[in-house]
Structure formats: C-alpha cells, structure tokens
Design a protein around this motif. Sequence first.
Motif, PDB file in Angstrom:
ATOM      1  N   GLU A   1      -4.434  -6.724   5.504  1.00  0.00           N
ATOM      2  CA  GLU A   1      -5.183  -6.664   4.247  1.00  0.00           C
ATOM      3  C   GLU A   1      -4.420  -5.903   3.168  1.00  0.00           C
ATOM      4  O   GLU A   1      -4.595  -6.171   1.985  1.00  0.00           O
ATOM      5  CB  GLU A   1      -6.552  -6.011   4.482  1.00  0.00           C
ATOM      6  N   ALA A   2      -3.601  -4.957   3.565  1.00  0.00           N
ATOM      7  CA  ALA A   2      -2.824  -4.181   2.584  1.00  0.00           C
ATOM      8  C   ALA A   2      -1.575  -3.619   3.257  1.00  0.00           C
ATOM      9  O   ALA A   2      -1.499  -2.426   3.549  1.00  0.00           O
ATOM     10  CB  ALA A   2      -3.673  -3.049   2.007  1.00  0.00           C
TER      11      ALA A   2
ATOM     12  N   ARG B   1      -4.419  -7.177  12.185  1.00  0.00           N
ATOM     13  CA  ARG B   1      -5.383  -7.831  11.279  1.00  0.00           C
ATOM     14  C   ARG B   1      -5.819  -6.897  10.161  1.00  0.00           C
ATOM     15  O   ARG B   1      -5.918  -7.298   9.002  1.00  0.00           O
ATOM     16  CB  ARG B   1      -6.580  -8.322  12.092  1.00  0.00           C
ATOM     17  N   LEU B   2      -6.096  -5.638  10.517  1.00  0.00           N
ATOM     18  CA  LEU B   2      -6.500  -4.676   9.502  1.00  0.00           C
ATOM     19  C   LEU B   2      -5.359  -4.403   8.531  1.00  0.00           C
ATOM     20  O   LEU B   2      -5.550  -4.329   7.315  1.00  0.00           O
ATOM     21  CB  LEU B   2      -6.911  -3.348  10.159  1.00  0.00           C
ATOM     22  N   GLN B   3      -4.163  -4.259   9.069  1.00  0.00           N
ATOM     23  CA  GLN B   3      -3.019  -3.942   8.203  1.00  0.00           C
ATOM     24  C   GLN B   3      -2.679  -5.084   7.263  1.00  0.00           C
ATOM     25  O   GLN B   3      -2.159  -4.871   6.175  1.00  0.00           O
ATOM     26  CB  GLN B   3      -1.794  -3.616   9.056  1.00  0.00           C
TER      27      GLN B   3
ATOM     28  N   ASN C   1      -3.578  -1.997  14.223  1.00  0.00           N
ATOM     29  CA  ASN C   1      -4.214  -3.313  14.263  1.00  0.00           C
ATOM     30  C   ASN C   1      -3.601  -4.226  13.201  1.00  0.00           C
ATOM     31  O   ASN C   1      -3.695  -3.952  12.005  1.00  0.00           O
ATOM     32  CB  ASN C   1      -5.721  -3.156  14.034  1.00  0.00           C
TER      33      ASN C   1
ATOM     34  N   SER D   1       0.824  -1.204   0.000  1.00  0.00           N
ATOM     35  CA  SER D   1       0.000   0.000   0.000  1.00  0.00           C
ATOM     36  C   SER D   1       0.862   1.259   0.000  1.00  0.00           C
ATOM     37  O   SER D   1       0.416   2.323  -0.444  1.00  0.00           O
ATOM     38  CB  SER D   1      -0.929  -0.002   1.216  1.00  0.00           C
TER      39      SER D   1
END
Lengths: 327, 270
Positions: free
Chosen positions: A51-52, A47-49, A45, A3
């Motif tokens: 993703e990208a 888990r959120l990171q 977070n 990202s």
Amino acid sequence: MFSAIYIEEEVRDSARVQEILTRFPSIPRISCDRYGEVFNRNAQNFRLQKEAPGLILAKKYGNLVLPSPEGYGFKEGRSYYFSHMLNCLYDCRYCFLQGMFRSANYVLFVNYEDFALQIEELIEKQNGPSIYYSGYDCDSLAMEPVSKFSKFFLPLFEKYPESTLEIRTKSMQIRCLNERPAIPNCIVAMSFTSQESSKKYEHKVASNQKRIQALQKLQDSGWKVALRFEPIIFEYGLLGHYRKLFFEIFNSLEVNQIHSVSIGEFRMPASFYKNIVKIYPDEELYAREISISDGVASLKDTDANVIQELEKLLFEHVQPEQYYRCA
Amino acid sequence: MNSDLILNFLIAHKLEASPIVTHFKMELVEKSPYKIYQNKQGMRLIISGTGYNNAVRAVTYLAEADKPRGPASAGWVNTGIAGHKTAGIGSLFFINKIVYKKTGEVYYPALNLVNGMSTGLITVDEPELYYPKDSVYDMEGAGFFKASMNFSSVEFIHSIKVISDNRAHPTQKITRDLIFDLMTRSCPQIQAFCKALMSQVMEFNRIASFGEIDLGLLNGLHFTATQRLQFQRYCQRYCALDRKEELESLGSSNWRSSKDLLNELAKNLE
C-alpha cells in the motif's frame, strides 16, 4: 511516491544516490548498514507494505549476472539475467514476486558499474551471441525516471552488437528510448494479458491499448519490440478475448518487424504460491485448483490444450519462427 | 480480555499515560502486576515501568494474555516523552529507526501510515544528558519493538515520542505539569494516527479471517489440528470463488466424519 527512502551507508555518497535523493527532498531518509535489515526481516507483510512501499538504495554483491533458468526466453545463444531492482511499481495479483519476497519495498541496486563490468566479462568470454534479460525481479522501465536504468545500460550494449538486451516491461516510460537512436540489439518486450485478465489482476498498470500505442511509437522509432502473452489464466471466453487482443495488437504493429512472440501459462514455484495464499486468502485466483509438478504450481484449468488453441490463434498473425512457448 | 482489542499502548510512566487514558476515555481494568487501562473502542494501555527489559516484559504480558482470543492481530504503539539535542520541547516525532545503544540491535518501524515528522530513536539504559547524535533518546523503544515483533507484523508497531528535554532544557527541568501538558497537547495527533492504524488492523483481521466458518455449527464433528486448517482453507476457497452457498449447504448436511466432509469439499472444487 515512496513512504521512506532507506540508504545503505556504503552508497550514501554516490552520485547516483545523491541524484535520486535530490528528486525527493521531502521523503524521510533512513540510513541502514545492509538492505537486508529492512528487506529480509521477519514479521513483515507484503500485502500491507504494497500500500505504501519504501525505496531502498543499496549495493549488490556477488554474482550480479546469472544464467537464465532453463527454458527462459528465446534461443539465440547463452542467456543470462540480471536484476538491478527487486520488486515492481505495479501490483499484479498473479506476480510471483508477492511470494518470493517478504517485503514489498523496492530495492534499487545502484552499483550499475559493477553490473556492467560483469556483463562485459561475460560478453567477452562468449564465442558468439548471448542474451541478457532484465526485468525478471522488477519492471525494467517502470521506475526509469528514478533509476535511469536504460540511460546507463543501453550505451553499454551498443558497444556489443552480438549481445542482446531484452527489456521486459509493461510500462509507458518509453521516452528514455525514443529520445535516443534505436539500438538493433535491444528488444523491448511488452507483456500482455487479455483485457479481462488485465482489468482483474493488473493493478496500477496501463491499459492494453496504451501499451500497444507505446509499442507503435517504439517501432516507429526503429526499436525492436517483442510480445509476451503471459501469464495465461483461464477465464470464460478466453479464446475470444485473446482473438480480440491479437487482432488489436497485430493490426497496430508491423508484424514482420516483431522480434519474437511468446506465450506462457500461469505458474510459479509452489513455495511462492503457498506464501501468496497466506497473504491473499480472499483472492479468487489462488482459490482455484492447482497442480504441483516438480515443485512448480500451475492452474489445472489452464492446461496444454488451452495453450495450443492460443498458439493456433497466434499463428494466424505471426510466423512460427517468431514464436516460442515459455517453459 | 475481549476479542475486540485492536490497539495496545505501551507507556513507561503513569504521568505520561494519564492524558492518554483521559483522552481516549479508558478505564482501569487490571492493577497488578501491571496497571492496564482499556476503552470500548478496542484500545488498551499498559504502564510498563522504565527501561528496555520492562518494555519487553510488558509487551509479552499483554500478548500472552491475548492468546485465548486467537490469531487476530493488534496494533502496538509506544508513546511518551523523550530527549533530543535540538528539537523543540513539545515536538512530536514518529520513529523511523530504533537503535539499542547497548547491543547495537536495530529496528525499522514502517512509515506507511505516518503523516508527520519522523526521525531515529536511540534507546539507552541510563538517561542521556548530552544527546550526542541527532536522534531522539528514550529508554524503552528498542525493547518495545523487539518484543512486539514476536506478536505482530512490523507494519503495526510504532513509536511516537514527544520531546520533553534538550540541551537548552535538560531533564532536571522536567516537571509533572510539563509532562501532563506535553502529552495532552499531543493527543490529537496520536489519535489521528491511531485511527488510521486501527482501521488498517481491522482490515487485516478481516482478510485473515476471510471465509471463517464456526466449526461448532458442524454437528459436533471432531477435527484434528491439520483437518481444522484444511477445513478453513476450503472455506476460504469456496468464499473466494463466490461459492459460499454451496459451502453452507455441504456444511449443513449430516456427515459421518470430518474426513468425509473434507473429501466432499475437495471433490466439489475439482
């Protein structure tokens, strides 16, 4: 692929960084003083990171090569590990990195020359063989097209035949190895779990079949390969699943040429485990009963008996001298 | 405040906010100490006033007002006009780095949802007339980010700036109509981003509340704070293990105390 690319000012002008940046002309580039500003900050977070994730290009200071934890790896002299990278391209739900780091961004330490210097200093201090593990905090080969890790480190170890480099991976990025002559003191250790476990927990990872094919190609090219069956996670039909996996693997490889085989159960520091539970409250694996001993969490249902049964199955294929159990 | 709020806008001036309020069909819900607007889709907007400290106070005000609704997360978006040395008037930037000029403090908004141009932002205490660096200049971004981090994960905190002035078009040329026009034209891009952000926030809150059971259903059992956490974790585990029916069955039995219930929930998982 990333990202964003964060670049420590100190390494911005290095040839390695410039080469990496050339590969990704359209990804935003953001300067930072130290990688910790992005990687270690509060309120993020994993888990959120995941993703990208972004890529952080940084310089590592201090002790770059550390003694291996007790019981890690095989016994062929003093052992050390080094991490040129933090975090992994893959997304294995059982991985301890999810609980070890706050961030899922990848950190690539680009000062390979400093790693090499410390490795050489250690090698020269040894009176005999020593082992260097790579892939503790990352997958050693998964990011090879970007990191050029093996391109740099293999020639280094080629100079020191008494010292062994273990490259731990689940990656198909083996072209970098097959394009050059094999080095007898380099071991490519491929990790496996049963097909059922792999489907359930190993996201973005190549299938077992593809990993076996990669190992075949490596053996054909003269590389020493090793097998790491871990983490063992109890599942119904586990022994049957591993019997099948062992059959597939050992019928595809030159068994006598396999450097080593190991089995390790699912375990991690309890503090990491607790961190993972917070970000994956809905994950079946982390809802199971665990036992905590000496600060290490392990699954109650994957006990020593299960491991012993697997060892019996394994010894139908390999010699006990080829085997070790991960501590 | 209701429990469905999932996105907070912070905007310094009413002039900048007006097109956003109109575009997202928000209504004034509070006049003092801040003007606050809200719509039925879970969006809320606060007008903070100019400057770092005003941004900190406005974020804190909104977040404190939300405390009764529990731990659910919200997205935070700071938008408005800003200056840049060379960028064209009307250019929209997602901010990837924020530096507060006064103290040097630095923040890094995530770009995981961004589909557009991104650049750095420098927050200043006085309007910047010379734009010395190749960055966007504003007066709230750093305060907004710093305060929002106290209440949310960084992945949910974003700044979106619309260029209103540059060296060729200095601040003196900014008019009310220009602000209205620039912000109105930016609304579709802001909306697309907010849609993705709100979707991520909702998914995050869904995971965070996974396995949540209404304690009020449990025949009036009293739970201490620790027991409440234990109970919620047991509920998560039963649900993750696909044993929700067992949980509901256990929960509906008559228990003498919460301790008895917790013991049974634990025993049943062994």
